[in-house]
Design a protein around this motif. Structure first.
Motif, PDB file in Angstrom:
ATOM      1  N   LEU A 148      -0.903  -8.566   5.916  1.00 48.96           N
ATOM      2  CA  LEU A 148      -0.448  -7.380   6.644  1.00 48.96           C
ATOM      3  C   LEU A 148      -1.389  -6.205   6.416  1.00 48.96           C
ATOM      4  O   LEU A 148      -1.717  -5.463   7.351  1.00 48.96           O
ATOM      5  N   LEU A 149      -1.845  -6.050   5.185  1.00 54.08           N
ATOM      6  CA  LEU A 149      -2.761  -4.956   4.868  1.00 54.08           C
ATOM      7  C   LEU A 149      -4.100  -5.139   5.571  1.00 54.08           C
ATOM      8  O   LEU A 149      -4.676  -4.193   6.112  1.00 54.08           O
ATOM      9  N   ARG A 182      -4.370  -4.208   9.385  1.00 57.19           N
ATOM     10  CA  ARG A 182      -4.515  -2.808   9.778  1.00 57.19           C
ATOM     11  C   ARG A 182      -5.173  -2.009   8.668  1.00 57.19           C
ATOM     12  O   ARG A 182      -4.721  -0.950   8.278  1.00 57.19           O
ATOM     13  N   THR A 232      -1.843   6.110   3.939  1.00 52.88           N
ATOM     14  CA  THR A 232      -0.989   5.845   5.087  1.00 52.88           C
ATOM     15  C   THR A 232       0.316   5.182   4.657  1.00 52.88           C
ATOM     16  O   THR A 232       0.385   4.530   3.615  1.00 52.88           O
ATOM     17  N   THR A 233       1.341   5.350   5.489  1.00 53.85           N
ATOM     18  CA  THR A 233       2.627   4.707   5.227  1.00 53.85           C
ATOM     19  C   THR A 233       2.490   3.198   5.220  1.00 53.85           C
ATOM     20  O   THR A 233       3.087   2.496   4.390  1.00 53.85           O
ATOM     21  N   TRP A 234       1.677   2.665   6.140  1.00 56.81           N
ATOM     22  CA  TRP A 234       1.457   1.224   6.217  1.00 56.81           C
ATOM     23  C   TRP A 234       0.828   0.688   4.925  1.00 56.81           C
ATOM     24  O   TRP A 234       1.224  -0.354   4.408  1.00 56.81           O
ATOM     25  N   MET A 274       3.483   0.584   2.212  1.00 53.56           N
ATOM     26  CA  MET A 274       4.430  -0.508   2.429  1.00 53.56           C
ATOM     27  C   MET A 274       3.821  -1.844   2.033  1.00 53.56           C
ATOM     28  O   MET A 274       4.447  -2.661   1.351  1.00 53.56           O
ATOM     29  N   CYS A 275       2.581  -2.071   2.455  1.00 56.10           N
ATOM     30  CA  CYS A 275       1.908  -3.335   2.098  1.00 56.10           C
ATOM     31  C   CYS A 275       1.662  -3.416   0.603  1.00 56.10           C
ATOM     32  O   CYS A 275       1.776  -4.497   0.007  1.00 56.10           O
TER      33      CYS A 275
END
Length: 310
Positions: free
Chosen positions: A140-141, A144, A277-279, A282-283
């Motif tokens: 996932l990381l 993006r 970043t939020t992403w 989360m990752c």
């Protein structure tokens, strides 16, 4: 204050200091690689670390141990320092230091996979779940990956993906070196192993670094970054790490993996203005959960459920 309480506080201080130093290594590598290039940065790092550790080795009178096992120690040093340091420096040409540190947190997962393949050390169900969760977080990381330098499109996006692959290659190299150390260097004094590994890495990187040495002399800022990287983040960090293992045991020492990205992301945001970043957060949380499970720090109650059903 009791003796046990004092000892507990000492290993906690060492743990935080080690995490702070290894977190800073990504900052210093990125600063150095921007002017020196990837391979010269890695070469200067291990050369300075070697010069720092050699006097410590002789003061501790562990030179004979290095001389007796020099072939295995030097070869493992390539996998433990030379190759991964070079790969991380290459990755940091396009990735943020915080992102590289988050990917570095997968080292215990790769270590578990290599030990499974090499020693048939099969993880239990909880650890298998952790491996899957951790690698899902990495995927996932990587899908993006964020860079402060360019948009993740076209050539820039390809370069970032290549940087992610380089980070994972470095983590795999660490995993291989851990199993090789277990197989070939068991019982050898830790300072002899640490010093010899830096010597092996220096020899491995010397010629490529000379060939790719920058045409223009790097700035004093870059030289200071690599000096701190070699002495503090490599030499001193090795000594702290082995002392931490002696005081608190390998399992507790391993928890430094969870703290390193915290410091690296903080340094990158403060000193390099890298975005968080939020992403990415989360990752990172998914990866940390995977590492916690795959290393046995946290265990799912598979066995307990089976007993209740019986």
């Amino acid at each position: 204050m009791s003796q046990s309480t004092g000892k507990s506080r000492r290993w906690l201080v060492d743990l935080l200091l080690l995490a702070a130093l290894w977190g800073a290594s990504f900052l210093f590598m990125r600063i150095g690689a921007a002017e020196f290039g990837a391979l010269p940065t890695a070469a200067v790092r291990v050369t300075i670390a070697t010069l720092f550790l050699l006097p410590c080795l002789f003061l501790a009178r562990q030179g004979p141990a290095l001389a007796q096992h020099w072939k295995a120690i030097l070869l493992i040093g390539v996998a433990n320092s030379g190759l991964p340091f070079a790969l991380f420096c290459f990755a940091l040409l396009t990735l943020s230091s915080g992102l590289a540190a988050v990917l570095n947190a997968t080292v215990p997962m790769f270590g578990a996979l290599v030990a499974w393949a090499w020693f048939r050390d099969r993880p239990d169900n909880s650890r298998l779940v952790g491996l899957v969760v951790g690698f899902v977080g990495v995927a996932l990381l990587a899908s993006r990956s964020a860079s402060p330098h360019a948009d993740a499109a076209g050539d820039a996006g390809s370069a970032q993906l290549l940087g992610v692959v380089a980070c994972l290659g470095a983590c795999l190299s660490y995993g291989v070196s851990a199993s090789a150390t277990r197989r070939y260097l068991a019982g050898i004094p830790s300072l002899a192993t640490a010093t010899g590994s830096q010597i092996g890495a220096t020899l491995f990187l010397a010629l490529p670094a000379i060939w790719l040495w920058p045409k223009h002399m790097p700035s004093l800022h870059a030289w200071l970054a690599l000096t701190a990287l070699g002495i503090l983040c490599t030499g001193v960090a090795y000594i702290l790490f082995f002392r931490l293992i002696a005081m608190a045991g390998p399992a507790r020492a391993l928890t430094v993996t969870f703290l390193v990205p915290v410091f690296a992301v903080f340094y990158g945001a403060v000193f390099l203005s890298e975005p968080i970043t939020t992403w990415m957060l989360m990752c990172a949380a998914v990866i940390v959960c995977g590492v916690a499970l795959s290393t046995g720090v946290v265990k799912l109650p598979f066995r307990r459920a089976a007993v209740r059903q019986a």
